[in-house]
Motif scaffolding. Structure first.
Motif, PDB file in Angstrom:
ATOM      1  N   LYS A   1      -1.032  -3.268  -8.021  1.00 44.77           N
ATOM      2  CA  LYS A   1      -2.575  -3.071  -7.149  1.00 44.77           C
ATOM      3  C   LYS A   1      -3.324  -4.680  -7.288  1.00 44.77           C
ATOM      4  CE  LYS A   1      -3.896   1.112  -7.659  1.00 44.77           C
ATOM      5  NZ  LYS A   1      -5.021   2.341  -8.118  1.00 44.77           N
ATOM      6  N   ALA A   2      -2.797  -5.261  -8.290  1.00 41.57           N
ATOM      7  CA  ALA A   2      -3.358  -6.179  -8.574  1.00 41.57           C
ATOM      8  C   ALA A   2      -2.624  -7.423  -7.420  1.00 41.57           C
ATOM      9  CB  ALA A   2      -3.031  -7.120 -10.250  1.00 41.57           C
ATOM     10  N   GLU A   3      -1.810  -7.175  -7.148  1.00 45.96           N
ATOM     11  CA  GLU A   3      -0.732  -7.683  -6.197  1.00 45.96           C
ATOM     12  C   GLU A   3      -1.295  -7.667  -4.830  1.00 45.96           C
ATOM     13  OE1 GLU A   3       3.567  -8.581  -3.303  1.00 45.96           O
ATOM     14  OE2 GLU A   3       3.356  -6.913  -5.024  1.00 45.96           O
ATOM     15  N   GLN A   4      -1.912  -6.514  -4.039  1.00 45.84           N
ATOM     16  CA  GLN A   4      -2.330  -5.788  -2.996  1.00 45.84           C
ATOM     17  C   GLN A   4      -3.623  -6.702  -2.819  1.00 45.84           C
ATOM     18  OE1 GLN A   4      -4.157  -1.840  -2.934  1.00 45.84           O
ATOM     19  NE2 GLN A   4      -3.315  -1.812  -0.393  1.00 45.84           N
TER      20      GLN A   4
ATOM     21  N   VAL B   1       3.530   5.709  -2.586  1.00 47.15           N
ATOM     22  CA  VAL B   1       4.445   6.416  -3.323  1.00 47.15           C
ATOM     23  C   VAL B   1       4.877   6.988  -4.519  1.00 47.15           C
ATOM     24  CG1 VAL B   1       7.792   6.335  -3.696  1.00 47.15           C
ATOM     25  CG2 VAL B   1       6.213   5.953  -1.298  1.00 47.15           C
ATOM     26  N   LEU B   2       4.528   5.361  -5.479  1.00 51.37           N
ATOM     27  CA  LEU B   2       4.753   5.635  -6.941  1.00 51.37           C
ATOM     28  C   LEU B   2       3.337   6.506  -7.542  1.00 51.37           C
ATOM     29  CD1 LEU B   2       4.478   1.325  -7.893  1.00 51.37           C
ATOM     30  CD2 LEU B   2       6.509   3.783  -7.676  1.00 51.37           C
ATOM     31  N   GLU B   3       2.344   6.461  -6.953  1.00 46.99           N
ATOM     32  CA  GLU B   3       0.700   6.987  -7.599  1.00 46.99           C
ATOM     33  C   GLU B   3       1.526   8.431  -7.057  1.00 46.99           C
ATOM     34  OE1 GLU B   3      -2.976   5.071  -6.632  1.00 46.99           O
ATOM     35  OE2 GLU B   3      -2.113   6.092  -5.154  1.00 46.99           O
ATOM     36  N   LYS B   4       1.863   8.715  -6.026  1.00 47.80           N
ATOM     37  CA  LYS B   4       2.443  10.422  -5.681  1.00 47.80           C
ATOM     38  C   LYS B   4       3.359  11.347  -6.667  1.00 47.80           C
ATOM     39  CE  LYS B   4       4.684  13.676  -2.339  1.00 47.80           C
ATOM     40  NZ  LYS B   4       5.325  14.117  -3.265  1.00 47.80           N
TER      41      LYS B   4
ATOM     42  N   GLN C   1       0.356  -1.113   0.127  1.00 47.32           N
ATOM     43  CA  GLN C   1      -0.048  -0.314  -0.065  1.00 47.32           C
ATOM     44  C   GLN C   1       0.512   1.709   0.034  1.00 47.32           C
ATOM     45  OE1 GLN C   1      -2.645   0.843   3.573  1.00 47.32           O
ATOM     46  NE2 GLN C   1      -4.134   0.642   2.144  1.00 47.32           N
ATOM     47  N   ASP C   2       1.943   1.042   0.793  1.00 47.39           N
ATOM     48  CA  ASP C   2       2.623   2.336   0.933  1.00 47.39           C
ATOM     49  C   ASP C   2       3.531   2.695  -0.047  1.00 47.39           C
ATOM     50  OD1 ASP C   2       2.323   2.953   3.510  1.00 47.39           O
ATOM     51  OD2 ASP C   2       3.817   2.248   4.261  1.00 47.39           O
ATOM     52  N   ASP C   3       4.232   1.636  -1.337  1.00 48.43           N
ATOM     53  CA  ASP C   3       4.669   1.298  -2.607  1.00 48.43           C
ATOM     54  C   ASP C   3       3.503   2.596  -3.613  1.00 48.43           C
ATOM     55  OD1 ASP C   3       6.720   0.282  -1.703  1.00 48.43           O
ATOM     56  OD2 ASP C   3       6.589  -1.869  -2.326  1.00 48.43           O
TER      57      ASP C   3
END
Length: 574
Positions: free
Chosen positions: A350-353, A177-180, A172-174
């Motif tokens: 997101k798929a992994e999440q 970070v990527l979305e930001k 979720q944090d990753d």
């Protein structure tokens, strides 16, 4: 464990030191003797509010100091927060109040805020009675207690859940970070592309501007340079209104060579002049070539000026020199390339999440079921303990609720909040009278009632609870006879794993103590003092007899007191 308590100029106490022992420490004395003062002093040590009323009349300061030994590593962590080195698992806490209303707190001699005492006190002492420093009253501790009680069945599920939860949070944090990063890139992508294209079209070369400046100066001063070269070449080689330097030097060499055979001192000079001659000839040819290369090309000068104007504009715009501009271009291009992959990375994460979320949901539900099972067992055990303590009408329940959260995970078709502890919100509830609704433990009003309820819970929880020192203040309020005996026996059992300090008026409870302290109020020279005596032998028998028979101690009460002590030895030995 509380090893020693020193109190100075506090309420009715002038100077007092009490060495507590392991097991069950009993504190008795007549009403108003000052037993509550001892508990108040301990409360001060664990960070409760300090008042100037505590200071003994006529004194400017009051102080309390306590020495503990401990095994809980969490205490070392708190000490480390305040830069305090642990000292052989020994901790000295001190608190001082002055007449101006200020208090000073210390851990192992180092000044700390009172909040540090509260933080560390929660791990050292639980006080049950009129005071509110009770870990069991804090609902935040209830989930931890339940998990400790159900350790055998719960630990594996909790470890699995914790591992999945940490993994879920990392993913979720990753994603965040990527979305930001992508959001930041999206806002400046047009500018980046424009800048890369602009710098790419400029076809920059390292130190190009320096070389161009040099070329421009040459062209702008071509006539002056040509004249200087022409003059130098003529003087050195061709001759200018006279013989050239080389011609004259050549003649000198010829003349010296003609006399060398019969005038030896001229040999070295002749050789030196010949070397100079050869070097001047080389220099002359170089000057000639340079002269011939000088050409004032107006078109070339315009081209150089235009190029320099472009370079200077770029340097000014970006605030960078040419090498820095080349580096910036490479970085911007790399950022553009990287951004192209961000969306793909986000989709993969997101798929992994979602996969982790599914496994996390199943793990959380499994943990929830095991906690529910443990909660039922705890309810049954506490109810039995309460009946033993003469509180058959008291109802105890473990409330387990799920909090809905649109951003949470799906459990049985609903989205619920999730934390590092799982999906459960756990709170211990109690009803002390028939027909009354269940309420949080913190709502219990009666001190004696509260203490007995806490005793019932501690009887169950003692085997897993890390807090080493338990204090029960007047746990016997409103009970007597067989119930008081049961309370004493339960205290004795718990004291095999925890140190207990118990303020009591009950001889049944007092007889089961491992150490017995008598609190007395004494009048000396018109001043009142609270004194503490460690009772042994006949003194202890006499105190139990007083508790049994009141002010008048008879032979029968003495015999009864001795019988109680003998019975207590059998109970403790069984």
């Amino acid at each position: 464990m509380l090893l020693n308590l020193c109190i100075k100029d506090y309420a009715l106490i002038d100077n007092l030191s009490i060495a507590f022992g392991p097991g069950l420490n009993i504190l008795t004395g007549e009403t108003g003797a000052g037993k509550s003062i001892i508990i108040d002093a301990i409360n001060l040590i664990i960070g409760e509010r300090a008042y100037t009323d505590f200071i003994r009349t006529g004194k400017q300061n009051a102080s309390v100091e306590a020495a503990f030994d401990y095994e809980d590593a969490a205490i070392d962590d708190i000490l480390a927060e305040y830069g305090i080195e642990p000292e052989d698992n020994t901790l000295i806490i001190s608190r001082e109040i002055n007449a101006q209303g200020r208090s000073f707190s210390r851990l192992n001699g180092k000044m700390v805020p009172a909040s540090a005492l509260k933080k560390i006190g929660k791990l050292l002492i639980d006080i049950h009675g009129q005071h509110q420093h009770q870990s069991l009253l804090d609902s935040k501790n209830h989930i931890r207690i339940l998990d400790l009680l159900g350790h055998e069945s719960i630990s594996e599920s909790k470890d699995e859940f914790s591992s999945l939860y940490r993994k879920y949070c990392r993913v979720q944090d990753d994603i965040k970070v990527l979305e930001k990063e992508y959001a930041d890139f999206y806002r400046r992508q047009d500018r980046l592309r424009y800048e890369v294209e602009e710098l790419e079209m400029a076809q920059l070369e390292p130190e190009e501007d320096v070389l161009l400046e040099e070329n421009r100066k040459v062209i702008e001063n071509a006539e002056k340079i040509f004249s200087a070269m022409e003059f130098a070449y003529s003087v050195l080689y061709q001759g200018y209104e006279a013989s050239s330097v080389i011609d004259n030097l050549s003649k000198i060499v010829d003349n010296f060579e003609a006399i060398m055979d019969f005038y030896k001192p001229i040999d070295n000079i002749t050789e030196s002049l010949k070397s100079i001659l050869y070097e001047l000839e080389d220099i002359s040819f170089t000057i000639r070539n340079l002269r011939d290369s000088i050409d004032f090309d107006a078109e070339k000068l315009n081209t150089i000026n235009a190029r320099l104007e472009l370079l200077n504009r770029l340097k000014s715009k970006y605030g960078k020199n040419i090498p820095e501009l080349l580096s910036y271009k490479a970085q911007a291009a790399a950022e553009l390339d990287k951004a192209l992959n961000i969306n793909e990375e986000i989709s993969e994460l997101k798929a992994e999440q979602e996969k982790i979320k599914l496994a996390l949901s199943q793990s959380a539900l499994e943990l929830h079921k095991k906690r529910k099972y443990t909660a039922k067992k705890l309810e049954q055990s506490i109810s039995k303990e309460l009946k033993d303590l003469g509180m058959k009408n008291v109802k105890f329940k473990v409330s387990m609720t799920l909090k809905e959260d649109s951003n949470g995970i799906e459990i049985d078709g609903k989205r619920v909040n999730i934390s590092e502890e799982g999906i459960d919100n756990i709170e211990f509830l109690i009803s002390t009278n028939p027909g009354e609704p269940l309420k949080p433990l913190a709502k219990i009003v009666s001190g004696g009632e509260s203490s007995r309820i806490m005793l019932a819970m501690k009887s169950i929880i003692a085997q897993v609870d890390n807090i080493s020192c338990l204090i029960f203040d007047e746990i016997d309020a409103g009970i007597g006879g067989r119930t008081a005996q049961v309370v004493g026996e339960k205290l004795s059992r718990i004291s095999s794993k925890h140190q207990i300090l118990c303020v009591t008026h009950s001889p049944q409870i007092a007889s089961l103590g491992d150490v017995h302290f008598l609190i007395k109020k004494e009048n000396i020279n018109g001043q009142t003092f609270t004194r503490v005596y460690n009772l042994e032998g006949q003194e202890r028998i006499n105190e139990l007899a007083r508790m049994l028979g009141g002010a008048e101690i008879t032979e029968n009460t003495i015999i009864h007191a001795q019988e109680m002590l003998n019975m207590a030895k059998k109970i403790k030995g069984s």
